[in-house]
Scaffold this active site. Structure first.
Site, mmCIF file in Angstrom:
data_model
loop_
_atom_site.group_PDB
_atom_site.id
_atom_site.type_symbol
_atom_site.label_atom_id
_atom_site.label_comp_id
_atom_site.label_asym_id
_atom_site.label_seq_id
_atom_site.Cartn_x
_atom_site.Cartn_y
_atom_site.Cartn_z
ATOM 1 N N GLU A 1 0.885 -1.177 0.000
ATOM 2 C CA GLU A 1 0.000 0.000 0.000
ATOM 3 C C GLU A 1 0.910 1.210 0.000
ATOM 4 O O GLU A 1 1.653 1.420 0.955
ATOM 5 C CB GLU A 1 -0.860 0.012 1.267
ATOM 6 C CG GLU A 1 -1.799 -1.157 1.404
ATOM 7 C CD GLU A 1 -2.996 -1.058 0.493
ATOM 8 O OE1 GLU A 1 -3.237 0.033 -0.060
ATOM 9 O OE2 GLU A 1 -3.683 -2.068 0.320
ATOM 10 N N CYS B 1 -2.227 9.078 3.255
ATOM 11 C CA CYS B 1 -2.031 8.654 1.873
ATOM 12 C C CYS B 1 -3.233 9.091 1.039
ATOM 13 O O CYS B 1 -3.132 9.318 -0.155
ATOM 14 C CB CYS B 1 -1.868 7.149 1.805
ATOM 15 S SG CYS B 1 -3.135 6.288 2.733
HETATM 16 N N1 LIG Z 1 -1.792 3.287 0.628
HETATM 17 C C1 LIG Z 1 -1.919 3.243 1.936
HETATM 18 O O1 LIG Z 1 -2.795 2.565 2.484
HETATM 19 C C2 LIG Z 1 -1.002 4.058 2.800
HETATM 20 C C3 LIG Z 1 -1.322 4.255 4.146
HETATM 21 C C4 LIG Z 1 -0.479 5.014 4.942
HETATM 22 C C5 LIG Z 1 0.670 5.579 4.408
HETATM 23 N N2 LIG Z 1 0.954 5.400 3.109
HETATM 24 C C6 LIG Z 1 2.134 6.035 2.517
HETATM 25 O O2 LIG Z 1 3.228 5.955 3.424
HETATM 26 C C7 LIG Z 1 4.101 7.054 3.258
HETATM 27 C C8 LIG Z 1 4.355 7.691 4.605
HETATM 28 O O3 LIG Z 1 4.830 6.769 5.521
HETATM 29 P P1 LIG Z 1 6.386 6.630 5.859
HETATM 30 O O4 LIG Z 1 7.037 7.970 5.827
HETATM 31 O O5 LIG Z 1 6.473 5.834 7.106
HETATM 32 O O6 LIG Z 1 6.877 5.780 4.605
HETATM 33 P P2 LIG Z 1 8.306 5.099 4.350
HETATM 34 O O7 LIG Z 1 8.225 4.418 3.045
HETATM 35 O O8 LIG Z 1 9.407 6.050 4.589
HETATM 36 O O9 LIG Z 1 8.400 4.015 5.526
HETATM 37 C C9 LIG Z 1 7.435 2.998 5.693
HETATM 38 C C10 LIG Z 1 8.075 1.851 6.459
HETATM 39 O O10 LIG Z 1 9.087 1.273 5.643
HETATM 40 C C11 LIG Z 1 10.283 1.142 6.384
HETATM 41 N N3 LIG Z 1 11.431 1.119 5.468
HETATM 42 C C12 LIG Z 1 12.188 2.152 5.048
HETATM 43 N N4 LIG Z 1 13.157 1.694 4.206
HETATM 44 C C13 LIG Z 1 12.982 0.347 4.087
HETATM 45 C C14 LIG Z 1 13.643 -0.697 3.371
HETATM 46 N N5 LIG Z 1 14.704 -0.461 2.599
HETATM 47 N N6 LIG Z 1 13.190 -1.969 3.488
HETATM 48 C C15 LIG Z 1 12.122 -2.230 4.250
HETATM 49 N N7 LIG Z 1 11.453 -1.297 4.969
HETATM 50 C C16 LIG Z 1 11.883 -0.022 4.890
HETATM 51 C C17 LIG Z 1 10.223 2.318 7.342
HETATM 52 O O11 LIG Z 1 11.115 2.132 8.437
HETATM 53 C C18 LIG Z 1 8.758 2.267 7.757
HETATM 54 O O12 LIG Z 1 8.556 1.276 8.743
HETATM 55 C C19 LIG Z 1 3.390 7.988 2.299
HETATM 56 O O13 LIG Z 1 3.919 7.818 1.017
HETATM 57 C C20 LIG Z 1 1.938 7.514 2.350
HETATM 58 O O14 LIG Z 1 1.187 7.840 1.220
HETATM 59 C C21 LIG Z 1 0.159 4.646 2.298
#
Ligand SMILES: NC(=O)c1ccc[n+]([C@@H]2O[C@H](COP(=O)([O-])OP(=O)(O)OC[C@H]3O[C@@H](n4cnc5c(N)ncnc54)[C@H](O)[C@@H]3O)[C@@H](O)[C@H]2O)c1
Length: 514
Positions: free
Chosen positions: A285, A319
């Site tokens: 997501e 999001c």
């Molecule tokens: N579509 C949906 O349902 C939904 C819901 C909520 C948030 N979001 C999206 O999430 C983003 C905001 O959240 P964020 O800042 O936490 O996102 P992010 O992608 O920075 O981080 C999300 C998660 O991924 C982890 N992560 C980072 N690098 C990684 C890697 N190399 N391998 C595995 N995991 C890794 C982070 O530590 C965190 O736990 C926005 O883009 C938002 O649109 C989407």
């Protein structure tokens, strides 16, 4: 089966809200600043290296010092999850569902506490925090019920002398990687969907909100979850995340976060490593660049209210946030003027003061990213409200509106994830839908119109996973409006929907001759 609907509050008064909040806050304040270990196979493991979780409203208040996982500890957690899978997969679906139901009851009892914790750790305004907790409860109960629907498989035809069955079985060990913006609902929802299906889980929560995740694992334990079924391993995504995504024993990855990280995971998860005898399934997501469309035949007050609410709820850090609005030119000026007025009325400050509509953004990185997009916006469009911020005490960005943008402008194409909305003018309704679809994402969208023909046209042509008519584009309800997007917004997985649990399982066909 009727999905559970969260009971509406009977008392909406500010006084009742305040009492609930203070009650929750009192409980949270008693444990602020504590140390939290990892939880691997039920064992508490404390590390020297810590993640420091602090309050983004004031940068000072310590929420907790959380032990940080390393690759070695992630490996230990993998072994614990592998071991636990051998028995958990055999636990009856009714019993697994019961753990979720009991966990939901515990969270409901502690609802104000969890919501108050979210105001502190994620900087969520009370109403948004309350909705986050309510959604977590809804996810647990909805997925428990969905599991009961799937427990006997699906009916298939049998033939004389041959009995055929179609059963769902769990996948194995899954890695759940969750974001900070729905620090409770998404973290809990993705975790319990995986576990109720009979899988075991390695949970890597976001590093900015690890305490609420720890508190949730305690709830699952109290509800009867056996050791090793969900293992709590916060740590840097680049180290722990990569290690687990690459791991040969990982059977599936459930990721919620940005497009950039989602794509990285998609690439890595497609690699077959030594000892791996399956392709990893990916449930992702990701982000959004969501649009509110306003027709010329529309309730213009509703349009302006919906644009403002969708853009600035939780400071645009959803999001689903509506960061773009396309308005048919006949009504553009009227809507713009009202959007500016409404934006200027919004209050911003510490979310523990309930008179504030908006709190801080999550951290310094986010603050700097948003401010740099605002600078880009000043070059690309006309700044008509906000445009500034203050990070001296907490990370506060004022609600910002840009007008007269070109659909190709960077701030109309890239996800900012902050309180910034851009308005664009369309020649007519068809043109507006064309502009709305002009994005690599496809998560949510809203259309404000009183024209039935245009509404039906949008239903067909507006290419988003969640489309709303005559309301804002945020705020999906579990079981009613399952949530998930198209294109670069993810793998069309529809959280809170009837197919979601199935994504965490595989179907097995058996044929018995008699
Ligand atoms: N579509 C949906 O349902 C939904 C819901 C909520 C948030 N979001 C999206 O999430 C983003 C905001 O959240 P964020 O800042 O936490 O996102 P992010 O992608 O920075 O981080 C999300 C998660 O991924 C982890 N992560 C980072 N690098 C990684 C890697 N190399 N391998 C595995 N995991 C890794 C982070 O530590 C965190 O736990 C926005 O883009 C938002 O649109 C989407």
């Amino acid at each position: 089966m009727i999905p559970y609907k969260h009971e509406p509050f009977t008392d909406f008064s500010i006084e009742k809200n305040r009492t609930d909040y203070l009650e929750g806050l009192k409980t949270v304040e008693a444990y602020l600043g504590q140390d939290y270990p990892l939880i691997i196979g039920g064992e508490r493991i404390t590390t020297e290296d810590k993640i420091v979780s602090f309050n983004p409203s004031n940068k000072e208040e310590l929420i907790g010092n959380v032990s940080k996982s390393s690759k070695e500890l992630a490996e230990k957690a993998m072994q614990a999850a592998d071991e636990a899978f051998k028995t958990w997969k055999k636990v009856k679906p009714e019993v697994r569902a019961d753990v979720l139901m009991r966990a939901a009851a515990i969270v409901r009892r502690r609802k104000h506490e969890f919501s108050a914790l979210l105001t502190k750790e994620a900087g969520k305004p009370w109403n948004e925090a309350d909705a986050d907790t309510a959604e977590a409860i809804d996810f647990m109960e909805y997925y428990a019920r969905q599991m009961l629907r799937l427990k006997d498989g699906m009916p298939v035809e049998s033939r004389p002398g041959e009995d055929n069955r179609y059963d769902y079985i769990p996948l194995g060990v899954g890695v759940v990687i969750s974001p900070w913006n729905f620090a409770f609902a998404i973290m809990a929802g993705t975790t319990v969907a995986a576990m109720v299906a009979g899988n075991t889980v390695l949970l890597k929560p976001a590093s900015t909100t690890p305490v609420v995740a720890y508190k949730f694992i305690e709830v699952l334990e109290e509800a009867g979850m056996p050791p090793g079924v969900v293992n709590y391993i916060p740590g840097p995504g680049s180290e722990v995340g990569d290690y687990l995504v690459d791991h040969a024993n990982t059977r599936f990855i459930s990721f919620t976060g940005s497009k950039e990280v989602g794509l990285r995971i998609a690439e890595r998860s497609a690699k077959v490593n030594e000892g791996q005898v399956w392709m990893k399934r990916l449930i992702a997501e990701m982000g959004g660049k969501n649009t509110m469309v306003v027709d010329k035949e529309a309730d213009l007050e509703l349009a302006a209210q919906s644009i403002v609410k969708s853009a600035f709820g939780f400071s645009g850090q959803k999001c689903s946030a509506g960061s773009r609005a396309v308005i048919v030119e006949d009504v553009y000026d009227t809507v713009l003027e009202r959007v500016i007025e409404l934006t200027k009325e919004l209050t911003i400050g510490d979310p523990t003061d309930q008179s504030n509509y908006m709190g801080p953004v999550i951290d310094g990185n986010s603050y700097n990213k948003i401010m740099s997009y605002i600078e880009i916006g000043k070059e690309e469009g006309r700044l008509v409200a906000g445009g500034d911020g203050d990070d001296s005490k907490g990370f506060f960005v004022n609600p910002t509106v840009f007008a007269d943008l070109d659909p190709q402008a960077r701030i109309m194409q890239e996800e900012i994830f902050g309180p910034v909305v851009g308005l664009m003018k369309a020649k007519d309704f068809d043109h507006a839908i064309e502009i709305a679809n002009n994005t690599e994402y496809g998560l949510t969208g809203g259309v404000i119109t009183n024209n039935r023909e245009n509404l039906e046209k949008a239903r067909e042509d507006f290419h988003v996973g969640n489309l709303y008519f005559n309301r804002g584009c945020t705020g999906a309800i579990v079981g009613y409006q399952s949530f998930g997007g198209f294109n670069m917004s993810g793998t069309d997985s529809k959280a809170g929907g009837p197919d979601y649990i199935g994504l965490h399982m595989q179907a097995k066909t058996t044929s018995e001759m008699y």
